[in-house]
Write a protein that holds these residues in place. Structure first.
Motif, PDB file in Angstrom:
ATOM      1  N   ASN A   1      63.313  10.974  10.002  1.00  0.00           N
ATOM      2  CA  ASN A   1      62.699   9.689  10.343  1.00  0.00           C
ATOM      3  C   ASN A   1      62.784   9.477  11.846  1.00  0.00           C
ATOM      4  OD1 ASN A   1      62.164   8.333   7.593  1.00  0.00           O
ATOM      5  ND2 ASN A   1      64.303   8.961   7.417  1.00  0.00           N
ATOM      6  N   SER A   2      61.696   9.016  12.430  1.00  0.00           N
ATOM      7  CA  SER A   2      61.650   8.762  13.868  1.00  0.00           C
ATOM      8  C   SER A   2      61.445   7.278  14.131  1.00  0.00           C
ATOM      9  CB  SER A   2      60.511   9.567  14.516  1.00  0.00           C
ATOM     10  OG  SER A   2      60.473   9.346  15.914  1.00  0.00           O
ATOM     11  N   TYR A   3      62.232   6.734  15.062  1.00  0.00           N
ATOM     12  CA  TYR A   3      62.149   5.320  15.417  1.00  0.00           C
ATOM     13  C   TYR A   3      61.843   5.213  16.907  1.00  0.00           C
ATOM     14  CZ  TYR A   3      64.599   5.079  10.949  1.00  0.00           C
ATOM     15  OH  TYR A   3      64.952   5.244   9.633  1.00  0.00           O
ATOM     16  N   SER A   4      60.730   4.578  17.216  1.00  0.00           N
ATOM     17  CA  SER A   4      60.287   4.478  18.607  1.00  0.00           C
ATOM     18  C   SER A   4      60.853   3.236  19.277  1.00  0.00           C
ATOM     19  CB  SER A   4      58.761   4.451  18.665  1.00  0.00           C
ATOM     20  OG  SER A   4      58.315   4.284  19.995  1.00  0.00           O
ATOM     21  N   PHE A   5      61.367   3.422  20.500  1.00  0.00           N
ATOM     22  CA  PHE A   5      61.906   2.281  21.242  1.00  0.00           C
ATOM     23  C   PHE A   5      60.798   1.341  21.714  1.00  0.00           C
ATOM     24  CE2 PHE A   5      65.411   5.439  22.352  1.00  0.00           C
ATOM     25  CZ  PHE A   5      66.234   4.969  21.330  1.00  0.00           C
ATOM     26  N   SER A   6      59.552   1.799  21.687  1.00  0.00           N
ATOM     27  CA  SER A   6      58.442   0.934  22.081  1.00  0.00           C
ATOM     28  C   SER A   6      58.281  -0.239  21.117  1.00  0.00           C
ATOM     29  CB  SER A   6      57.137   1.741  22.141  1.00  0.00           C
ATOM     30  OG  SER A   6      56.821   2.281  20.871  1.00  0.00           O
ATOM     31  N   ASP A   7      58.820  -0.079  19.904  1.00  0.00           N
ATOM     32  CA  ASP A   7      58.780  -1.186  18.943  1.00  0.00           C
ATOM     33  C   ASP A   7      59.694  -2.330  19.372  1.00  0.00           C
ATOM     34  OD1 ASP A   7      57.055   0.310  17.378  1.00  0.00           O
ATOM     35  OD2 ASP A   7      58.652   1.140  16.131  1.00  0.00           O
ATOM     36  N   PHE A   8      60.575  -2.048  20.346  1.00  0.00           N
ATOM     37  CA  PHE A   8      61.512  -3.062  20.858  1.00  0.00           C
ATOM     38  C   PHE A   8      61.227  -3.352  22.334  1.00  0.00           C
ATOM     39  CE2 PHE A   8      63.510  -0.420  17.623  1.00  0.00           C
ATOM     40  CZ  PHE A   8      63.906  -1.361  16.689  1.00  0.00           C
ATOM     41  N   SER A   9      59.948  -3.327  22.675  1.00  0.00           N
ATOM     42  CA  SER A   9      59.574  -3.506  24.087  1.00  0.00           C
ATOM     43  C   SER A   9      59.972  -4.874  24.635  1.00  0.00           C
ATOM     44  CB  SER A   9      58.054  -3.294  24.251  1.00  0.00           C
ATOM     45  OG  SER A   9      57.339  -4.199  23.413  1.00  0.00           O
ATOM     46  N   GLY A  10      60.125  -5.841  23.746  1.00  0.00           N
ATOM     47  CA  GLY A  10      60.527  -7.175  24.198  1.00  0.00           C
ATOM     48  C   GLY A  10      62.034  -7.355  24.269  1.00  0.00           C
ATOM     49  N   VAL A  11      62.789  -6.286  23.983  1.00  0.00           N
ATOM     50  CA  VAL A  11      64.253  -6.369  23.964  1.00  0.00           C
ATOM     51  C   VAL A  11      64.839  -5.746  25.217  1.00  0.00           C
ATOM     52  CG1 VAL A  11      66.338  -5.645  22.755  1.00  0.00           C
ATOM     53  CG2 VAL A  11      64.303  -6.318  21.446  1.00  0.00           C
ATOM     54  N   SER A  12      65.793  -6.439  25.826  1.00  0.00           N
ATOM     55  CA  SER A  12      66.527  -5.906  26.976  1.00  0.00           C
ATOM     56  C   SER A  12      68.006  -5.851  26.609  1.00  0.00           C
ATOM     57  CB  SER A  12      66.307  -6.798  28.204  1.00  0.00           C
ATOM     58  OG  SER A  12      67.020  -6.289  29.315  1.00  0.00           O
ATOM     59  N   TRP A  13      68.614  -4.665  26.738  1.00  0.00           N
ATOM     60  CA  TRP A  13      69.982  -4.472  26.263  1.00  0.00           C
ATOM     61  C   TRP A  13      70.697  -3.472  27.156  1.00  0.00           C
ATOM     62  CZ3 TRP A  13      72.607  -7.309  22.957  1.00  0.00           C
ATOM     63  CH2 TRP A  13      73.786  -6.813  22.380  1.00  0.00           C
ATOM     64  N   ASP A  14      71.953  -3.754  27.507  1.00  0.00           N
ATOM     65  CA  ASP A  14      72.702  -2.826  28.328  1.00  0.00           C
ATOM     66  C   ASP A  14      74.180  -2.861  27.925  1.00  0.00           C
ATOM     67  OD1 ASP A  14      73.757  -5.146  29.470  1.00  0.00           O
ATOM     68  OD2 ASP A  14      72.431  -5.064  31.209  1.00  0.00           O
TER      69      ASP A  14
END
Length: 281
Positions: A152-165
Motif C-alpha cells: 500500500n502506498s500513501y502519498s504525502f500530497s494528500d496532507f498538503s494542508g498539514v504542517s508538522w515538524d
C-alpha cells in the motif's frame, strides 16, 4: 487448613450442594484454575455473576502482561517519549505535501524493517524486500507499506494542508501518552473478543464429548469449564509476550495442548459425577 477442607467438601458433596452457592475470591479462582482438573467441579458451584466477573478479571490480567507491561517497559527503557524523540528521531518537516528528514533513518526488529530516506523522490513496489514480513519505506513524497504480501502506498500530497515538524511532535507528547492509554483500552476490548471466542470454541468442541459419553452437561457448564481451562494458556502466553522467553509459536502450541488436556479432564470428572447422579443439573 479450613479452606482446604472446604474445597474437599465442595468436591465430595458436589451433588449435595445447592447450585450456585459457593463463594470464592477472584485470586483463589485464578490459583485453582492452575491446580488441576480435580479443582474444576467447584467452579460449577459459583454464581453466574462471579463467573462473569472472573472473565473480565482474566482479560484484565492478560492485557496487563501482554500490552501494558511491554509498553511501559519500553517507554521507561528509552527514558520516556520526550527523551526518545529528542535523542533518536532526526529533525524533520512535513510541509506542502513533502517530507524532509535530516539524514536517513533505519530500524529493524525481527522481520519488521523501517527505512526513511527523503533524498529519494518516491518508493515503488520494485524497492520492496520481499524477505521482510513487514517493511515500511519513506521517501519525500510517499510512504510505502508492505505487509503479508500486500503493498500500500500513501502519498504525502494528500496532507498538503498539514504542517508538522519535530518541535510540534515534542509538544504532542502528553497526547501520545493519552493515545497509549487509549491503545490499552482498545487492546482490552480486543482481548475480550479473543478469549471469548477461544472459550466458546472449546465449549462447542466439548459438546461432542459430552454427547458421546452422555455426561449430561449443559452448555453453560461446558462454557464455565472452558473459561477456567483457558486461564492457563491466556496467562502464560501473555507473560511470554512480555518477557519473550520462548517462541510465540511454541508457547501457543504447548498452551493449546495443555488447555485441551485440562478441559477434557475436567469434563470427564464433572461428567462422571453428573452421570452417577451427583451432578448439579
Amino acid at each position: 487448613m479450613e479452606e482446604n477442607q472446604n474445597q474437599q467438601n465442595s468436591f465430595n458433596n458436589y451433588g449435595k450442594m445447592t447450585v450456585n452457592t459457593l463463594r470464592m475470591p477472584l485470586w483463589r479462582q485464578l490459583i485453582n484454575s492452575f491446580c488441576g482438573a480435580r479443582k474444576y467441579p467447584q467452579f460449577l458451584q459459583l454464581p453466574g455473576g462471579s463467573v462473569v466477573l472472573y472473565f473480565f478479571f482474566l482479560v484484565f490480567i492478560v492485557t496487563i502482561f501482554s500490552v501494558v507491561v511491554p509498553n511501559v517497559g519500553y517507554t521507561i527503557g528509552v527514558g520516556g517519549l520526550t527523551h526518545y524523540i529528542t535523542e533518536t528521531i532526526p529533525d524533520f518537516e512535513l510541509k506542502n505535501g513533502k517530507l524532509a528528514v535530516d539524514g536517513t533513518m533505519e530500524y529493524e526488529s525481527g522481520s519488521v524493517k523501517l527505512y526513511v530516506n527523503t533524498e529519494e523522490t518516491e518508493y515503488t513496489k520494485e524497492d520492496i524486500d520481499e524477505n521482510a514480513y513487514v517493511q515500511i519505506l519513506v521517501s519525500s513524497s510517499n510512504l510505502l507499506l508492505y505487509s503479508n504480501g500486500m503493498v500500500n502506498s500513501y502519498s504525502f500530497s494528500d496532507f498538503s494542508g498539514v504542517s508538522w515538524d519535530k518541535k510540534q511532535l515534542l509538544q504532542s507528547v502528553p497526547l501520545l501518552y493519552v493515545l497509549m492509554v487509549l491503545y490499552w483500552v482498545i487492546s482490552y476490548l480486543g482481548k475480550i473478543l479473543y478469549i471469548l471466542s477461544t472459550v466458546l470454541l472449546l465449549a462447542v468442541v466439548g459438546m461432542f464429548s459430552n454427547s458421546m459419553y452422555q455426561f449430561g452437561m449443559s452448555f453453560k457448564q461446558l462454557f464455565i469449564l472452558a473459561l477456567y481451562a483457558t486461564t492457563i494458556i491466556s496467562i502464560l502466553e501473555s507473560i511470554n509476550t512480555a518477557l519473550a522467553l520462548v517462541s510465540s509459536t511454541i508457547a501457543g502450541m504447548v498452551g493449546m495442548i495443555w488447555t485441551a488436556f485440562v478441559f477434557f479432564a475436567a469434563l470427564a470428572i464433572c461428567g462422571s459425577l453428573n452421570r452417577a447422579g451427583k451432578g448439579v443439573n
